[in-house]
Write a protein that holds these residues in place. Sequence first.
Motif, PDB file in Angstrom:
ATOM      1  N   ASN A  33       0.789  -1.272  -0.097  1.00 30.17           N
ATOM      2  CA  ASN A  33       0.117   0.078  -0.170  1.00 30.17           C
ATOM      3  C   ASN A  33       0.892   1.298  -0.090  1.00 30.17           C
ATOM      4  O   ASN A  33       0.481   2.193  -0.392  1.00 30.17           O
ATOM      5  CB  ASN A  33      -0.922   0.145   1.191  1.00 30.17           C
ATOM      6  CG  ASN A  33      -0.039   0.008   2.450  1.00 30.17           C
ATOM      7  OD1 ASN A  33       0.753  -0.900   2.736  1.00 30.17           O
ATOM      8  ND2 ASN A  33      -0.559   0.805   3.334  1.00 30.17           N
ATOM      9  N   PRO A  97      -3.283  -7.202  -2.303  1.00 26.34           N
ATOM     10  CA  PRO A  97      -4.387  -6.484  -1.628  1.00 26.34           C
ATOM     11  C   PRO A  97      -5.666  -6.531  -2.175  1.00 26.34           C
ATOM     12  O   PRO A  97      -6.598  -6.214  -1.503  1.00 26.34           O
ATOM     13  CB  PRO A  97      -3.897  -5.138  -2.219  1.00 26.34           C
ATOM     14  CG  PRO A  97      -3.118  -5.281  -3.552  1.00 26.34           C
ATOM     15  CD  PRO A  97      -2.450  -6.597  -3.271  1.00 26.34           C
ATOM     16  N   HIS A 100      -5.954 -10.265   0.527  1.00 22.83           N
ATOM     17  CA  HIS A 100      -5.353 -10.588   1.652  1.00 22.83           C
ATOM     18  C   HIS A 100      -5.883  -9.005   2.383  1.00 22.83           C
ATOM     19  O   HIS A 100      -4.718  -8.485   2.720  1.00 22.83           O
ATOM     20  CB  HIS A 100      -4.138 -10.987   1.825  1.00 22.83           C
ATOM     21  CG  HIS A 100      -3.590 -12.177   1.045  1.00 22.83           C
ATOM     22  ND1 HIS A 100      -2.710 -12.006   0.152  1.00 22.83           N
ATOM     23  CD2 HIS A 100      -4.157 -13.099   1.042  1.00 22.83           C
ATOM     24  CE1 HIS A 100      -2.584 -13.238  -0.597  1.00 22.83           C
ATOM     25  NE2 HIS A 100      -3.547 -13.902   0.331  1.00 22.83           N
ATOM     26  N   LYS A 101      -6.748  -8.714   2.684  1.00 24.19           N
ATOM     27  CA  LYS A 101      -7.273  -7.610   3.268  1.00 24.19           C
ATOM     28  C   LYS A 101      -8.408  -7.766   4.171  1.00 24.19           C
ATOM     29  O   LYS A 101      -9.366  -8.957   4.098  1.00 24.19           O
ATOM     30  CB  LYS A 101      -7.509  -6.502   2.278  1.00 24.19           C
ATOM     31  CG  LYS A 101      -8.814  -7.021   1.497  1.00 24.19           C
ATOM     32  CD  LYS A 101      -9.038  -5.780   0.534  1.00 24.19           C
ATOM     33  CE  LYS A 101     -10.492  -5.922  -0.162  1.00 24.19           C
ATOM     34  NZ  LYS A 101     -10.794  -5.134  -1.228  1.00 24.19           N
ATOM     35  N   LEU A 124      -5.068   0.647   2.940  1.00 28.20           N
ATOM     36  CA  LEU A 124      -5.120   0.990   1.643  1.00 28.20           C
ATOM     37  C   LEU A 124      -6.171   2.086   1.408  1.00 28.20           C
ATOM     38  O   LEU A 124      -7.180   2.392   1.759  1.00 28.20           O
ATOM     39  CB  LEU A 124      -6.065  -0.426   0.961  1.00 28.20           C
ATOM     40  CG  LEU A 124      -5.426  -1.706   1.018  1.00 28.20           C
ATOM     41  CD1 LEU A 124      -6.529  -2.902   0.789  1.00 28.20           C
ATOM     42  CD2 LEU A 124      -4.147  -1.813   0.107  1.00 28.20           C
ATOM     43  N   ASP A 176     -10.019  -0.251   4.355  1.00 29.56           N
ATOM     44  CA  ASP A 176      -9.601  -1.734   4.560  1.00 29.56           C
ATOM     45  C   ASP A 176      -8.071  -1.569   4.596  1.00 29.56           C
ATOM     46  O   ASP A 176      -7.440  -0.687   4.449  1.00 29.56           O
ATOM     47  CB  ASP A 176      -9.879  -2.393   2.904  1.00 29.56           C
ATOM     48  CG  ASP A 176     -11.222  -2.578   2.534  1.00 29.56           C
ATOM     49  OD1 ASP A 176     -11.991  -2.545   3.663  1.00 29.56           O
ATOM     50  OD2 ASP A 176     -11.599  -2.672   1.516  1.00 29.56           O
ATOM     51  N   LEU A 178      -4.336  -4.277   4.973  1.00 29.61           N
ATOM     52  CA  LEU A 178      -3.829  -5.690   4.332  1.00 29.61           C
ATOM     53  C   LEU A 178      -3.743  -6.399   5.555  1.00 29.61           C
ATOM     54  O   LEU A 178      -3.372  -6.067   6.879  1.00 29.61           O
ATOM     55  CB  LEU A 178      -2.317  -5.447   4.067  1.00 29.61           C
ATOM     56  CG  LEU A 178      -2.114  -4.411   2.670  1.00 29.61           C
ATOM     57  CD1 LEU A 178      -0.729  -4.064   2.473  1.00 29.61           C
ATOM     58  CD2 LEU A 178      -2.648  -5.236   1.600  1.00 29.61           C
ATOM     59  N   ASP A 179      -3.868  -7.727   5.361  1.00 29.78           N
ATOM     60  CA  ASP A 179      -3.910  -8.811   6.551  1.00 29.78           C
ATOM     61  C   ASP A 179      -3.266  -9.924   6.106  1.00 29.78           C
ATOM     62  O   ASP A 179      -3.562 -10.674   5.486  1.00 29.78           O
ATOM     63  CB  ASP A 179      -5.465  -9.248   6.908  1.00 29.78           C
ATOM     64  CG  ASP A 179      -5.499 -10.214   7.918  1.00 29.78           C
ATOM     65  OD1 ASP A 179      -4.331 -10.220   8.505  1.00 29.78           O
ATOM     66  OD2 ASP A 179      -6.634 -10.608   8.569  1.00 29.78           O
TER      67      ASP A 179
END
Length: 486
Positions: A33, A97, A100-101, A124, A176, A178-179
């Motif tokens: 991001n 992104p 995986h968010k 993001l 949102d 990132l995870d």
Amino acid sequence: MRHGIYNSEVPTSVKPAVSTSNLPVIFGTSPINLAMPTVAGELPKVNTPVLCYTLKEAYESLGYCKDYKNFTLTEAVDIFFKLYGMAPVCFINILDPVKHKKSVQPKVVTLVKDSYIEEVFGILKHTVKVKSEDGTTSYVSGTDFLADFTTEGYLKIVKIGIGIGIASTKVKIEYDVLDSSMVTESEIIGGYDITTGQTTGLELTEQVFPKFRIVPTMLLCPKYGESSAVAAILDTKADKINVVFECMSIVDISETVTTYTAVPEWKNQKNLLNDNQIVCWPKVTLGDDVYHMSLHVAALMCSVDYKNGDHPKESPSNKAFKSDGTCIIKDGVKVPILLTLEQANYLNANGILTSINFINGWTAWGNRTSCYPANTDAKDAFISAKRVFHYYANNFVLTHWIDVDKPTNPRLINLIVDSRNEFYNGEVGAEKIIAGKVAFLKEENSITDLLDGGIKFHHYITPALPAEKIENIQELDINGYNKLFK
């Protein structure tokens, strides 16, 4: 017109030493991001090899924030470019992104001096929404507010008054983020999707040389490489890249292993018994930061090679780490650990590289690949010897690929034998190896092989092995007492 003397400052330039024969390829997750868009509004693509020679290139290609737990490639960037000053490095980000968010629940925040900073990594920016406190009015980015990132990587919202305007100091924000926890082991391993034609994960190793014309020499996947499945694929990839090239993979023992006595058992249970693999334990510290030892080992090897004319003749063992300690992670807490020489040697005896604080300060400690002690062949068991064999194998491919498909006649055979022997003579003279020669042997080139278009050259290489054990023998010389009588 400006008249007088004026001052200005520019960011500190980090100029790493450029290695011409080493290319670490590191898989992991990055805060993309924060990366520079490839085109307006588009983030850099995931699952794409990125070659970086400078810290600036790494920041622009991968993004940067100091959150090693969630973004493993930023850890690698800090180690290679900031601590050891080595380049180039190839990074491959798996964090997508799109997939995986997670969405963060809307929250009311207070603007201070018309701005607010959300101290969360991985936001993001294109998903950021700002509304009135009651949520009934939506504000427009670029008209009512500006959203950007601080140098630390946090989101900063600034009120502006071009549009309807933000009347209150309280606003509601949502976004949102990132995870990285959503990245799965199977996504790290990756593969080829026949429906989309996309290559992902570790399979992208095959694209590095065709894309950059540099042979990968080390494969790493910090954090995820602690999985035995990922470690196994790394080793398989290192064995034959693009069918013809060879390199090392470097992995860490799982952080769930918290005692040195349990490390060999875990290594054996997970079948980390490979001549192309280096296994490390525990973690490395510097100040408050905790690093994967595998990354320090890789950067240290690049540094040692660079000082030896980009040649892997010397072991990384007993060379200084850029660290001030080692630790384990127990129940999520950093616990310092100080291995004795005897404990470190126990790990070495089981094919595990570690770190000790001894006469030379904090150093890498260990010369053996993970195949040791099951495999004691010096060619396979010593890290430096294995890397020397890789170096000359890859060099032969790169040098003589031009000779493929030429007529198999005495001229070709003599050309390869003579040029290679001359090359080895130079390597011996430079003390890179003790001895080296090549021969074209009749017993290894049968008529059947020749009729099938195949020829074989036999290389004899003698690397200098590490002086792993130096013994000092002392004896009382009774004849010395004769000096008492004159």
